[in-house]
Scaffold this motif. Sequence first.
Motif, short mmCIF file in Angstrom:
data_model
loop_
_atom_site.label_atom_id
_atom_site.label_comp_id
_atom_site.label_asym_id
_atom_site.label_seq_id
_atom_site.Cartn_x
_atom_site.Cartn_y
_atom_site.Cartn_z
N HIS A 122 0.94 -1.30 0.17
CA HIS A 122 -0.07 -0.25 0.00
C HIS A 122 0.90 1.13 -0.16
O HIS A 122 0.79 2.17 -0.64
CB HIS A 122 -0.99 0.03 1.18
CG HIS A 122 -1.62 1.20 1.21
ND1 HIS A 122 -2.69 1.48 0.56
CD2 HIS A 122 -1.42 2.44 2.19
CE1 HIS A 122 -3.33 2.73 0.83
NE2 HIS A 122 -2.42 3.25 1.67
N GLU B 215 -17.90 -5.38 -1.87
CA GLU B 215 -16.67 -5.83 -2.56
C GLU B 215 -15.62 -4.67 -2.10
O GLU B 215 -15.98 -3.71 -1.58
CB GLU B 215 -17.26 -5.27 -4.07
CG GLU B 215 -17.93 -6.44 -4.95
CD GLU B 215 -17.11 -7.61 -4.93
OE1 GLU B 215 -16.10 -7.48 -5.65
OE2 GLU B 215 -17.29 -8.74 -4.60
N GLY C 156 -14.10 -2.50 -3.68
CA GLY C 156 -14.22 -0.99 -4.24
C GLY C 156 -12.82 -0.41 -4.49
O GLY C 156 -11.83 -1.17 -4.32
N ASN C 157 -12.87 0.84 -4.89
CA ASN C 157 -11.52 1.59 -4.88
C ASN C 157 -11.48 2.79 -4.18
O ASN C 157 -10.85 3.69 -4.54
CB ASN C 157 -11.52 1.88 -6.55
CG ASN C 157 -12.76 2.59 -7.01
OD1 ASN C 157 -13.71 2.92 -6.38
ND2 ASN C 157 -12.79 2.63 -8.13
N ALA C 158 -12.12 2.91 -2.97
CA ALA C 158 -11.92 3.74 -2.03
C ALA C 158 -10.49 3.79 -1.57
O ALA C 158 -9.85 2.48 -1.50
CB ALA C 158 -12.93 3.91 -0.89
N ALA C 159 -10.02 4.85 -0.55
CA ALA C 159 -8.72 4.55 -0.25
C ALA C 159 -8.94 4.06 1.20
O ALA C 159 -9.92 4.31 1.83
CB ALA C 159 -8.08 5.94 0.01
N ARG D 209 -15.24 3.14 2.71
CA ARG D 209 -13.60 3.02 3.39
C ARG D 209 -13.51 1.59 4.33
O ARG D 209 -12.49 1.58 4.43
CB ARG D 209 -13.63 4.33 4.40
CG ARG D 209 -13.07 5.57 3.29
CD ARG D 209 -13.08 6.79 4.22
NE ARG D 209 -14.46 7.18 4.95
CZ ARG D 209 -14.48 7.70 6.02
NH1 ARG D 209 -13.53 7.91 6.79
NH2 ARG D 209 -15.87 7.99 6.42
N ALA E 20 -12.53 -0.96 1.71
CA ALA E 20 -10.69 -0.74 1.42
C ALA E 20 -10.19 -1.10 2.48
O ALA E 20 -9.15 -1.71 2.50
CB ALA E 20 -10.83 0.79 0.77
N ASN F 40 -10.12 -4.57 3.27
CA ASN F 40 -9.51 -5.52 2.23
C ASN F 40 -8.01 -5.42 2.46
O ASN F 40 -7.17 -6.26 2.28
CB ASN F 40 -10.01 -4.87 0.82
CG ASN F 40 -9.38 -6.00 -0.18
OD1 ASN F 40 -9.68 -7.07 -0.24
ND2 ASN F 40 -8.82 -5.05 -1.20
#
Length: 494
Positions: free
Chosen positions: A59, A374, A376-379, A417, A420, A423
């Motif tokens: 990350h 899922e 997702g693509n948040a930080a 959030r 993410a 994950n």
Amino acid sequence: MSLTLKLYNTLTREKAEFQPLDPQNVRMYVCGPTVYDFAHIGNARPVIVFDVLFRLLRHVYGADHVTYARNITDVDDKINARALRDFGPKIADGSMSLNEAIRAVTGKTESQFQTDVKALGCLEPTHQPRATDNIAEMIAIIQRLLTQGHAYVAKGSEGYEVLFATASMADYGQLSKRRLEDQQAGARVAVEAHKMNPGDFVLWKQSADTEPGWAADFLFEGKNFAIYGRPGWHIECSAMSNRYLWEEIKDRLSPKAKAHPHQFDIHGGGLDLIFPHHENEIAQSCCAYDTDVMANVWMHNGFVQVEGRKMSKSDGNFVTINELLETKTFGGRKWPGEVLRLAMLMTHYREPIDFSVKRLEEAERLLAKWPVVEPGNAAPCETVLEPLADDLNTVAAVQAIHALAQASHHDADAKARFAASANLLGLLPKATEVDEAIAAGVDALVQMRLEMLKAKNFAEADKIRDSLSAQGIQLKDGKDKETGERVTTWELKR
Ligand SMILES: Nc1ncnc2c1ncn2[C@@H]1O[C@H](COP(=O)(O)OP(=O)(O)OP(=O)(O)O)[C@@H](O)[C@H]1O
Ligand SMILES: [Zn+2]
């Protein structure tokens, strides 16, 4: 990159800011399993802990900028003993050679290990080298040590050995803070006549014709020694870490990292490896390459214990990962991989863990409250990243994830959030498996909603739909073809 990563370093006994030699190529080595028996819950701990660190490093520095090597030790006297135990009759009647029996043991154990760690949500390391594929590298390092006066050939009771000369290294003992004199006084190591010092350890050991071995030639004091033999355990890691974290990557490294040849950033393993294993890895690598550093940061996870004692294969007080996940031997039921993973992360990695059903139940209860979403693509959220960056404080990170999970019931942003962040720790609940009890609960709510709809109590019906939705459950309304009545099915949102 605003996050400051701090790691506790066993070498200095201090927590300090992590500064990789080359941020474009962060390099980590972790000692992997000796594949003679199924991995137990204790063995799962370093795998999970360093997987979390691997994820965090990816990350911070970017997924393509971290190289993680974890070895498979597939040559060891414990493996030979296991092969003889399991395939003794076949070896005796000649239908199987010892080497074939050894490969049967290591092959089966290794593939079970891979299945186990996958079920625990661990990413595959960049490299998973096997010791037996790196024998030439080990022989080369041993020769360097002989040439530079850090090793010697001696004849022991089972033939020739190449031994590391601990007295040849001025600062031997820097990691464990054990001084050579203390070790000799303590006489923990049996004094063997052929050793110059009791703490001297085996680099290469002659094998009988029936034992596994490789041909090797060593030059020592002007004489050639052809020793069909096998490596000691410590030399394996010196060879494999150097190959995958230096030799194969060095052309890509920054000038600063190139100015520190053969060195890498992080070396990890369980607490029990500090002495003698890691101490001896340092001795071998530093003396062979004439450096004062092998790895800059040494990290060690605490033990998984049973009634205050380290869970260990040799002690017999262990539960295998496979037993826990696939059988009912522990607590009378199977446990999902993510429950074990969370149970481990609910304690700081340097603290001991007393392993119990209660601990697993606690982790399971927490996971059940988290929405199924899922990635997702948040930080990932700062509230999760900050404790993680503070020497992997997964305890606080898990609490922060839980807070996000709770907020996500009424806050879509928090939910993203949460997704993410969970994950990032490899803890996102999987949408594929639904517990029977949960499914029954959902069925009942769906039925209740249908009744509300029939009674035209739309507000209540919507409330039920929304609360299920917040738990990641999607309702689908349709009509029964024959009766024309409303039917509702549900599925987990993917
Ligand atoms: N109870 C434990 N808790 C945490 N880590 C452990 C535990 N037991 C082993 N480890 C770690 O697991 C990794 C693999 O170790 P290894 O294959 O030598 O297993 P082991 O169970 O220690 O073997 P043995 O019991 O025969 O000493 C090492 O990093 C080791 O430190
Ligand atoms: Zn090692």
